[in-house]
Design an enzyme around this catalytic site. Structure first.
Site, mmCIF file in Angstrom:
data_model
loop_
_atom_site.group_PDB
_atom_site.id
_atom_site.type_symbol
_atom_site.label_atom_id
_atom_site.label_comp_id
_atom_site.label_asym_id
_atom_site.label_seq_id
_atom_site.Cartn_x
_atom_site.Cartn_y
_atom_site.Cartn_z
ATOM 1 N N ARG A 226 50.751 37.087 40.605
ATOM 2 C CA ARG A 226 49.472 36.875 39.929
ATOM 3 C C ARG A 226 48.873 35.538 40.378
ATOM 4 O O ARG A 226 49.609 34.567 40.637
ATOM 5 C CB ARG A 226 49.752 36.820 38.427
ATOM 6 C CG ARG A 226 48.554 36.593 37.514
ATOM 7 C CD ARG A 226 47.730 37.796 37.382
ATOM 8 N NE ARG A 226 46.838 37.772 36.237
ATOM 9 C CZ ARG A 226 45.785 38.573 36.141
ATOM 10 N NH1 ARG A 226 45.494 39.445 37.095
ATOM 11 N NH2 ARG A 226 45.015 38.538 35.083
ATOM 12 N N THR B 138 40.531 46.744 40.526
ATOM 13 C CA THR B 138 41.998 46.691 40.628
ATOM 14 C C THR B 138 42.437 47.980 41.322
ATOM 15 O O THR B 138 41.680 48.941 41.395
ATOM 16 C CB THR B 138 42.659 46.547 39.231
ATOM 17 O OG1 THR B 138 42.173 45.373 38.620
ATOM 18 C CG2 THR B 138 44.170 46.526 39.266
ATOM 19 N N THR C 265 44.968 43.243 42.522
ATOM 20 C CA THR C 265 43.587 43.120 42.044
ATOM 21 C C THR C 265 42.854 41.897 42.579
ATOM 22 O O THR C 265 43.473 40.894 42.942
ATOM 23 C CB THR C 265 43.587 43.055 40.498
ATOM 24 O OG1 THR C 265 42.242 43.125 40.026
ATOM 25 C CG2 THR C 265 44.223 41.793 39.968
ATOM 26 N N LEU C 266 41.513 42.037 42.593
ATOM 27 C CA LEU C 266 40.628 40.886 42.771
ATOM 28 C C LEU C 266 39.933 40.591 41.441
ATOM 29 O O LEU C 266 39.029 39.775 41.369
ATOM 30 C CB LEU C 266 39.565 41.212 43.826
ATOM 31 C CG LEU C 266 40.017 41.302 45.283
ATOM 32 C CD1 LEU C 266 38.954 41.980 46.133
ATOM 33 C CD2 LEU C 266 40.306 39.906 45.833
ATOM 34 N N ASN C 267 40.267 41.325 40.408
ATOM 35 C CA ASN C 267 39.649 41.362 39.081
ATOM 36 C C ASN C 267 38.390 42.209 39.120
ATOM 37 O O ASN C 267 38.464 43.417 39.007
ATOM 38 C CB ASN C 267 39.371 39.968 38.520
ATOM 39 C CG ASN C 267 39.062 40.047 37.015
ATOM 40 O OD1 ASN C 267 39.445 41.020 36.371
ATOM 41 N ND2 ASN C 267 38.375 39.073 36.474
ATOM 42 N N ASP D 45 39.816 36.165 33.590
ATOM 43 C CA ASP D 45 40.804 36.795 32.709
ATOM 44 C C ASP D 45 41.393 35.797 31.694
ATOM 45 O O ASP D 45 42.089 36.186 30.767
ATOM 46 C CB ASP D 45 41.940 37.441 33.525
ATOM 47 C CG ASP D 45 41.636 38.903 33.850
ATOM 48 O OD1 ASP D 45 40.649 39.440 33.326
ATOM 49 O OD2 ASP D 45 42.391 39.510 34.636
ATOM 50 N N SER E 84 47.021 39.416 32.001
ATOM 51 C CA SER E 84 46.599 40.639 32.686
ATOM 52 C C SER E 84 46.910 41.868 31.837
ATOM 53 O O SER E 84 47.714 41.804 30.900
ATOM 54 C CB SER E 84 47.354 40.732 34.012
ATOM 55 O OG SER E 84 47.159 41.988 34.612
ATOM 56 N N GLY F 91 41.787 49.650 35.953
ATOM 57 C CA GLY F 91 41.000 50.000 34.757
ATOM 58 C C GLY F 91 40.895 48.901 33.719
ATOM 59 O O GLY F 91 40.592 49.193 32.564
#
Ligand code: GLY
Length: 575
Positions: A111, A384, A402-404, A426, A455, A476
């Site tokens: 992360r 994501t 993910t890149l968010n 986040d 996350s 999602g």
């Protein structure tokens, strides 16, 4: 009117729950669900399922030439950066859960982290209000990327093929180019204005493109070649680090050479729990996925879920009430375990979870305002991406990366060929104020230098009778946890095949906003009417889809069935 003594009422509830728990235990201990015939792609030996066929094939080819699931993880993760730049990345991060053929399990946390210059109030304006643009768009939104550290950590511990061999197929793909699909063209069109606004017209994404066009990524190929030669340190200390940190400085971001040099991926223990005769292995903090799923499933366990029927009003209601309570806890208690004390054993204790369901009434809605804890209100995002792998040796990988946001911060490092994340959003920029998904965080997830943001990613592996059974996960945003949980229930409780379980329509509840969010297609009006009668608010406008699940089921005869989500271009490849 006679008032029941609250002590008797409580005693009655405890006895009632104890009775249904023992009934349920005995009932399920004797119950053997027949195996659903596969309806998805089936292979005998090995399988990779991801958001794009190009990435699945690259992973599968690595397996075919003798590599293991960890080698395939590295190849697939990097291939997604070219094949699926919407979420695949070098400029983001993720989580991996693994189960070795001999039953050993573990997880890797790669992360992103807050830069060292980050501080609690960094996204607040002069009036003390969050300025969402700062945490979502452009250089100020970027957390220190973890993906390259992640793949090298995996390689060092479990890799069996040279790293150059694992990166080479993506370098070739970047040069040959990736053919744009219809869905990809639509996504690029949606975000083109924002990408142009952040980067000007200098990137590969600035021109409008149509299905069938080919996108080539020469700069990404060059970066991967350097990493292939110089290793992990090339990204975190070498030329790539220099280009990246200078670029960040020029664009007003926070990430420095020191931030990059200090980044480490972390091996962590998985969250592991029993649901009936299943053993679920999932991701722990800084992801909320595993613990929240554990809470949902353990709150449901005392009830006869399969007899309620798939997508019955009773089944949806029970799931919703469990999810409402779990999400309320999620945001109050969870954060980066390296920075905050998380009461894991307390909030996953069976007595505590039974108590949480004490005011559950199968005849009506429990308004969220009556549920304590949690100050969460986040909306879905389909960004994501997730991939699942089972190799020919029996090792399994579940990884979500993910890149968010879609294309992350939208900031593209043209010289290096990749997008940078906006994962800083986040964090809770100000406890009590919403982030990009409407998430209202608590103190546990406040910003601090070097801290990881909370996350929802839920890469998960499920064992049945002690053997590998399911590998599952999805993108999602906040809906990840409910989508993964529903997919497991679809197979286990409702007897669907892997592909059917992935395709089945999904719904979501997360405490606040107090509504059940349904995918617009696939649920009958009579069902929704019945839930409305029980007091639920139904919303079908929030999102056209919930998640894109990519999963694998091991059949009793050892063959593998893929579940590749038709909501995206997701595809399986195996042999
Ligand atoms: N950025 C989405 C998540 O980590 O949950």
């Amino acid at each position: 009117m006679t008032q029941t003594n609250p002590i008797f009422h409580r005693l009655y509830r405890v006895l009632f729950l104890a009775l249904i728990s023992s009934y349920s235990f005995l009932h399920y201990a004797c119950k053997t669900n027949p195996e659903a015939a596969p309806t998805g792609v089936v292979h005998n030996n090995a399988m990779v399922v991801s958001a794009r066929i190009e990435a699945s094939r690259i992973g599968m080819e690595v397996l075919k030439k003798g590599g293991n699931a960890f080698d395939a993880m590295i190849a697939t993760e990097i291939a997604l950066a070219a094949a699926y730049p919407f979420a695949g990345n070098l400029g983001g991060g993720g989580f991996m859960v693994y189960r070795m053929a001999d039953g050993q399990t573990g997880t890797l946390d790669y992360r992103e982290k807050a830069p060292l210059a980050a501080h609690r109030d960094m996204y607040l304006d002069s009036l003390g209000n969050p300025d969402p643009k700062l945490s979502r768009i452009g250089a100020t939104a970027v957390g220190v990327p973890g993906t390259i550290a992640g793949i090298f950590a995996v390689h060092e511990k479990f890799g069996s093929l040279p790293m150059e061999e694992l990166l080479a197929p993506t370098i070739a793909l970047c040069e040959q180019g990736v053919v744009v699909t219809e869905k990809q063209a639509a996504r690029l069109e949606n975000y083109r204005d924002q990408i142009l606004e952040v980067n000007g017209d200098s990137t590969v994404f600035s021109n409008s493109c149509k299905p069938g066009d080919t996108l080539r990524y020469a700069a990404l190929a060059q970066t991967l070649r350097r990493i292939s030669e110089g290793g992990r340190d090339e990204f975190y200390m070498g030329e790539t680090a220099q280009v990246l940190s200078q670029f960040m400085k020029k664009r007003g971001g926070y990430i420095t050479m020191e931030d990059l040099a200090q980044y480490e991926a972390v091996w962590r223990d998985p969250v592991t729990f029993q649901y009936r005769d299943l053993n679920v292995i999932s991701m722990g903090p800084p992801s909320s996925g595993g613990i929240t799923m554990q809470q949902i499933l353990k709150m449901m366990e005392p009830y006869d879920v399969s007899d309620m029927g798939h997508h019955s009003a009773a089944g949806i209601q029970l799931f919703t009430e469990a999810a409402r309570r779990a999400y309320a806890d999620r945001n109050y208690y969870l954060g980066d375990p390296d920075f905050v004390e998380i009461p894991v054993s307390e909030i996953t204790d069976p007595d505590y979870l039974q108590e949480r369901m004490e005011n559950y009434n199968p005849l009506k809605d429990t308004p969220s305002e009556t549920i304590s804890k949690g100050e969460i209100a986040m909306y879905e995002s389909s960004e994501t991406t997730h991939y699942s792998i089972v190799d020919q040796f029996g090792n399994a990988i579940s990884a979500t990366t993910t890149l968010n946001g879609a294309y992350g911060s939208k900031l593209y490092v043209q010289e290096l060929g990749f997008f940078l994340n906006n994962e800083m959003d986040d964090f809770s920029a100000k406890p009590g104020e919403p982030n990009m998904f409407g998430l209202i965080g608590a103190e546990a997830n406040s910003i601090a230098p070097g801290k990881r943001m909370l996350s929802s990613m839920t890469p998960t592996i499920v064992e049945k009778d002690g053997e590998l059974w399911l590998v599952v996960g999805t993108p999602g945003g906040s809906t990840i946890i409910t989508a993964v949980t529903q997919t497991i229930l679809n197979v286990y409780e409702y007897g669907l095949s892997m592909q059917q379980a992935v395709e089945a329509p999904r719904f979501h509840h997360q405490w606040l906003p107090d509504m059940i969010i349904f995918e617009p297609e696939g649920f009958p009006e009579s069902l929704k009417d019945s839930l409305i009668t029980r007091g639920y608010i139904i919303n079908q406008d929030r999102t056209p889809i919930i998640g894109k699940v990519d999963a694998i089921r091991v059949l009793k005869d050892g063959r593998l069935e893929a579940g590749a989500d038709v909501r995206g271009d997701d595809a399986a490849s195996g042999f």
